[in-house]
Design a protein around this motif. Structure first.
Motif, PDB file in Angstrom:
ATOM      1  N   ARG A 106     -10.226 -70.893  31.617  1.00 14.94           N
ATOM      2  CA  ARG A 106     -11.165 -71.206  32.805  1.00 14.94           C
ATOM      3  C   ARG A 106     -10.889 -70.473  34.073  1.00 14.94           C
ATOM      4  N   PRO A 107     -12.070 -70.247  34.820  1.00 14.47           N
ATOM      5  CA  PRO A 107     -11.895 -69.559  35.910  1.00 14.47           C
ATOM      6  C   PRO A 107     -10.949 -70.143  37.006  1.00 14.47           C
ATOM      7  N   GLY A 124      -7.267 -64.092  30.363  1.00 14.32           N
ATOM      8  CA  GLY A 124      -7.723 -64.613  31.331  1.00 14.32           C
ATOM      9  C   GLY A 124      -9.258 -64.409  31.530  1.00 14.32           C
ATOM     10  N   TRP A 125      -9.831 -63.638  30.548  1.00 10.43           N
ATOM     11  CA  TRP A 125     -11.159 -63.550  30.898  1.00 10.43           C
ATOM     12  C   TRP A 125     -11.807 -64.718  29.915  1.00 10.43           C
ATOM     13  N   PHE A 126     -10.977 -65.186  28.848  1.00  7.58           N
ATOM     14  CA  PHE A 126     -11.432 -66.420  28.002  1.00  7.58           C
ATOM     15  C   PHE A 126     -11.045 -67.669  28.738  1.00  7.58           C
ATOM     16  N   TRP A 162      -4.767 -60.265  31.178  1.00 13.26           N
ATOM     17  CA  TRP A 162      -5.739 -59.978  31.867  1.00 13.26           C
ATOM     18  C   TRP A 162      -6.870 -60.080  30.778  1.00 13.26           C
ATOM     19  N   ILE A 163      -6.814 -59.956  29.804  1.00 18.03           N
ATOM     20  CA  ILE A 163      -7.652 -60.153  28.396  1.00 18.03           C
ATOM     21  C   ILE A 163      -7.838 -61.470  28.070  1.00 18.03           C
ATOM     22  N   ARG A 201      -1.467 -62.700  35.618  1.00 20.75           N
ATOM     23  CA  ARG A 201      -2.092 -61.357  35.650  1.00 20.75           C
ATOM     24  C   ARG A 201      -1.681 -60.557  36.884  1.00 20.75           C
ATOM     25  N   TYR A 218      -2.932 -68.373  34.618  1.00 15.54           N
ATOM     26  CA  TYR A 218      -3.452 -66.873  34.435  1.00 15.54           C
ATOM     27  C   TYR A 218      -3.494 -66.006  35.484  1.00 15.54           C
ATOM     28  N   THR A 219      -3.981 -66.707  36.358  1.00 10.95           N
ATOM     29  CA  THR A 219      -3.810 -65.690  37.884  1.00 10.95           C
ATOM     30  C   THR A 219      -2.377 -65.248  38.320  1.00 10.95           C
TER      31      THR A 219
END
Length: 312
Positions: A59-60, A55-57, A52-53, A187, A183-184
């Motif tokens: 690409r969406p 993933g914040w950095f 989760w951390i 997470r 990342y999705t």
């Protein structure tokens, strides 16, 4: 492009070396310093928070609410089921035996694809599967319990079950990876695994002697290594290899886990040299290689790029 291929090769080497050392580090911790179910909880919760951390950095990535819930359930059942059975098995058998069953995941992925996804089958694939299964049976039926393996039969069966569970998870997660992103996927699946692990630990209790006073620095260092490198970093390195290397090359790198775990086990006294174990190892490697070569000859393989798991 050549630099990217070299980077991909180094990424796979590091990922698999971490995976091999992970087997030995976990065997050192379990069950003396850390109960298997408590260890599974640590790994799942730590990975969920880390992804989760990270993933914040990144690409969406877009994903529907329905897909997120499905990924959550897949993690709650698949990843936690894998962690649960693998750590239970590793606490009862030797690192080499555990690594032997981990290396069978490509065979299970193909079997699942044949049974449920109409994967084409060939004589070479059948031979590869039978040879690999022969190696697994040899390991299960010949290994005896001793001071290094408290219950070899149960441990090997748990490790075998973990290999099958993770193969099922790989096949299912492949359907979501392209439309949700790495990342999705990480997470939400690890969030589901963390949820399951906390529920189970609420009933089984917390058992981690390495945190009791006085603190034990070496076991703590081992746990930190397991949490940071094989549990998180290895998962992030595998997509780099998959992006620039052929599937068969990535799959062959998976043998590094078995090689590193075996060498480390013999050097540290976590396992003893056994001709039957070596023969089982060779049979499974030959079986997996035969399946991979058959896949690479042009047969339709919708899940082939998942044939390399990042860790044990």
């Amino acid at each position: 492009m050549q630099n990217k291929v070299a980077m991909a090769n180094w990424a796979m080497v590091m990922s698999k070396v971490f995976g091999g050392l992970n087997v030995n580090a976990l065997h050192y911790l379990l069950p003396l310093w850390l109960a298997p179910l408590t260890g599974a909880t640590f790994r799942c919760v730590f990975a969920a928070v880390a992804f989760w951390i990270l993933g914040w950095f990144a690409r969406p990535e877009k994903a529907s609410t329905r897909d997120k819930w499905i990924l959550f359930v897949m993690g709650a059942v698949g990843i936690y089921g894998y962690m649960f059975s693998y750590l239970m098995g590793l606490s009862k058998t030797t690192p080499v035996s555990a690594a032997i069953f981990t290396s069978m995941q490509p065979i299970w992925v193909f079997v699942i694809s044949v049974l449920f996804m109409h994967e084409r089958i060939s004589l070479l694939k059948v031979v590869g599967i039978l040879v690999g299964l022969g190696g697994a049976l040899l390991c299960i039926l010949t290994q005896k319990s001793d001071d290094l393996a408290s219950d070899a039969l149960a441990g090997n069966l748990f490790c075998l079950m973990s290999s099958v569970i993770y193969a099922i998870y790989l096949v299912l997660s492949n359907r979501f990876l392209k439309r949700t992103g790495t990342y999705t996927l990480m997470r939400y699946t690890f969030s589901g695994a963390a949820f399951s692990s906390l529920i189970v630990m609420a009933f089984t209790g917390y058992d981690a002697p390495l945190f009791e006073s006085p603190l034990h620095l070496w076991p703590l260092a081992m746990l930190l290594f397991v949490l940071i490198f094989p549990t998180v970093l290895s998962y992030l390195l595998v997509p780099v290899g998959l992006r620039y290397l052929k599937t068969t090359v990535v799959a062959i790198y998976g043998y590094l886990i078995l090689m590193v775990a075996s060498l480390t086990s013999f050097l540290t006294g976590q396992d003893r040299f056994s001709w039957t174990q070596i023969l089982a190892m060779v049979l499974i490697c030959v079986g997996v290689y035969a399946v991979e070569i058959a896949e690479n000859r042009g047969t339709r393989a919708p899940t082939s790029h998942l044939h390399s798991s990042p860790h044990a």
